[in-house]
Design a protein around this motif. Structure first.
Motif, short mmCIF file in Angstrom:
data_model
loop_
_atom_site.label_atom_id
_atom_site.label_comp_id
_atom_site.label_asym_id
_atom_site.label_seq_id
_atom_site.Cartn_x
_atom_site.Cartn_y
_atom_site.Cartn_z
N PRO A 146 -61.22 -13.28 -22.62
CA PRO A 146 -60.59 -11.92 -22.98
C PRO A 146 -60.88 -10.66 -22.58
O PRO A 146 -59.94 -9.67 -22.32
CB PRO A 146 -60.95 -11.96 -24.58
CG PRO A 146 -61.44 -13.32 -25.15
CD PRO A 146 -62.20 -13.92 -23.64
N PHE A 147 -62.02 -10.20 -22.11
CA PHE A 147 -62.45 -9.14 -21.57
C PHE A 147 -62.49 -8.95 -20.17
O PHE A 147 -62.15 -7.83 -19.67
CB PHE A 147 -64.02 -8.70 -22.17
CG PHE A 147 -63.96 -8.87 -23.87
CD1 PHE A 147 -63.54 -8.02 -24.61
CD2 PHE A 147 -64.73 -9.81 -24.30
CE1 PHE A 147 -63.55 -8.22 -25.86
CE2 PHE A 147 -64.92 -10.31 -25.64
CZ PHE A 147 -64.21 -9.26 -26.59
N CYS A 148 -62.93 -10.06 -19.62
CA CYS A 148 -62.80 -9.88 -18.17
C CYS A 148 -61.35 -9.85 -17.78
O CYS A 148 -60.98 -9.38 -16.64
CB CYS A 148 -63.72 -10.99 -17.80
SG CYS A 148 -65.44 -10.61 -17.90
N LEU A 149 -60.51 -10.80 -18.07
CA LEU A 149 -59.09 -10.90 -17.92
C LEU A 149 -58.64 -9.31 -17.76
O LEU A 149 -57.73 -9.01 -17.34
CB LEU A 149 -58.37 -11.98 -18.58
CG LEU A 149 -58.91 -13.12 -18.02
CD1 LEU A 149 -58.23 -14.41 -19.07
CD2 LEU A 149 -58.19 -13.48 -16.64
N ARG A 150 -58.94 -9.04 -18.99
CA ARG A 150 -58.11 -7.52 -19.31
C ARG A 150 -58.73 -6.31 -18.08
O ARG A 150 -57.79 -5.63 -17.73
CB ARG A 150 -58.39 -7.07 -20.77
CG ARG A 150 -57.74 -7.49 -21.97
CD ARG A 150 -58.20 -7.27 -23.15
NE ARG A 150 -57.07 -7.57 -24.18
CZ ARG A 150 -56.91 -8.89 -24.54
NH1 ARG A 150 -57.55 -9.81 -24.03
NH2 ARG A 150 -55.80 -9.10 -25.42
N ALA A 151 -59.86 -6.55 -17.96
CA ALA A 151 -60.69 -5.64 -17.03
C ALA A 151 -59.88 -5.84 -15.54
O ALA A 151 -59.47 -5.21 -14.78
CB ALA A 151 -62.15 -5.65 -16.92
N ALA A 152 -59.76 -7.21 -15.46
CA ALA A 152 -59.01 -7.54 -14.01
C ALA A 152 -57.51 -7.26 -13.92
O ALA A 152 -57.04 -6.65 -12.81
CB ALA A 152 -59.16 -9.04 -13.88
N GLU A 153 -56.84 -7.45 -15.01
CA GLU A 153 -55.70 -7.26 -14.86
C GLU A 153 -55.27 -5.48 -14.84
O GLU A 153 -54.38 -5.05 -13.86
CB GLU A 153 -54.67 -7.34 -16.37
CG GLU A 153 -54.17 -8.80 -16.49
CD GLU A 153 -53.30 -9.31 -17.30
OE1 GLU A 153 -52.96 -8.28 -18.01
OE2 GLU A 153 -52.88 -10.44 -17.47
N ARG A 154 -56.29 -4.61 -15.68
CA ARG A 154 -55.98 -3.50 -15.37
C ARG A 154 -56.54 -2.59 -14.14
O ARG A 154 -55.83 -1.84 -13.49
CB ARG A 154 -56.72 -2.70 -16.37
CG ARG A 154 -56.40 -2.89 -17.73
CD ARG A 154 -56.55 -2.11 -18.86
NE ARG A 154 -56.42 -0.69 -18.93
CZ ARG A 154 -56.80 0.12 -19.72
NH1 ARG A 154 -57.56 -0.19 -20.76
NH2 ARG A 154 -56.45 1.49 -19.56
N VAL A 177 -56.28 -13.73 -11.69
CA VAL A 177 -55.47 -12.32 -11.80
C VAL A 177 -54.69 -12.25 -10.52
O VAL A 177 -55.40 -12.01 -9.54
CB VAL A 177 -56.02 -11.26 -12.56
CG1 VAL A 177 -54.93 -9.96 -12.45
CG2 VAL A 177 -56.47 -11.54 -13.97
N LYS A 178 -53.42 -12.27 -10.42
CA LYS A 178 -52.76 -11.80 -9.27
C LYS A 178 -53.14 -10.41 -8.72
O LYS A 178 -52.99 -9.64 -9.37
CB LYS A 178 -51.22 -12.03 -9.51
CG LYS A 178 -50.48 -11.96 -7.94
CD LYS A 178 -49.08 -12.22 -8.40
CE LYS A 178 -48.01 -12.59 -7.13
NZ LYS A 178 -47.73 -11.37 -6.31
N GLY A 179 -53.46 -10.39 -7.47
CA GLY A 179 -53.77 -9.08 -6.88
C GLY A 179 -55.50 -8.99 -6.83
O GLY A 179 -55.68 -7.97 -6.52
#
Ligand code: R5P
Length: 185
Positions: free
Chosen positions: A69-77, A103-105
């Motif tokens: 939950p936390f790492c995907l959010r950091a990566a998306e941002r 996460v794309k990109g």
């Protein structure tokens, strides 16, 4: 083009007043319980170095929380903010790198030495660094982050070609061709 925010040089080595040739960066951080203390330390260190840390959590210590939950959010941002970098931290850094790379990109590099931290930028133009908080001292991990922030992408055509192959695969799902002089399986 970097924004005005990104163009401000900031002193990273306040101990000896050396003005490092770097930019002020927005940095998104995410972790789990195993990376919680190091994340908090890095948030503070980044602030003191003149950067703009954005803490994507966890915001409390929870010994049984999960990194996605936390790492995907950091990566998306990070992916949504092209002038930024990201940091994901867990016990090993492995799951956190795996999560970020979904996460794309995002190009997340697992840094386990000063050299791999710098190469993540120089060769891979990584926009996220992953660190195993249980694998390094706080000082070692901080140095990895400092190197990651300070090392520019080389822009070498061979590295750009490889990165573009991955971006193309990420977008189309089509495998890059095997060079003609290689035996075909
Ligand atoms: O790759 C995953 C990370 O290293 C995690 O931080 C780790 O698996 C957490 O382990 P535990 O739940 O046993 O504290």
């Amino acid at each position: 083009m970097p924004s005005a925010l990104a163009q401000l040089p900031v002193p990273l080595d306040s101990a000896n007043g050396r003005l490092c040739n770097t930019f002020r960066m927005r940095v998104y951080l995410g972790s789990d319980h195993a990376g919680y203390d190091l994340k908090n330390h890095l948030v503070q260190w980044l602030k003191e170095a003149g950067h703009e840390p954005v803490d994507c959590g966890p915001l409390i210590y929870d010994a049984v929380d999960d990194y996605p939950p936390f790492c995907l959010r950091a990566a998306e941002r990070t992916a949504a903010d092209p002038e930024s970098l990201g940091i994901v931290i867990g016990g090993s850094g492995n799951g956190e790198a795996i999560a970020a790379n979904k996460v794309k990109g995002v190009r997340a590099a697992l840094a386990w030495s000063e050299q791999t931290a710098a190469l993540g930028r120089e060769h891979n133009n990584a926009n996220v660094i992953s660190i195993g908080g249980r694998m390094h001292t706080e000082d070692e991990a901080t140095k990895f982050v400092e190197l990651f922030l300070n090392t520019p992408y080389s822009g070498e055509p061979r590295h750009t070609r490889r990165i573009e192959m991955l971006s193309e695969y990420e977008t189309t799902g089509e495998l890059p061709p095997i060079p003609a002089h290689h035996p075909q399986g």
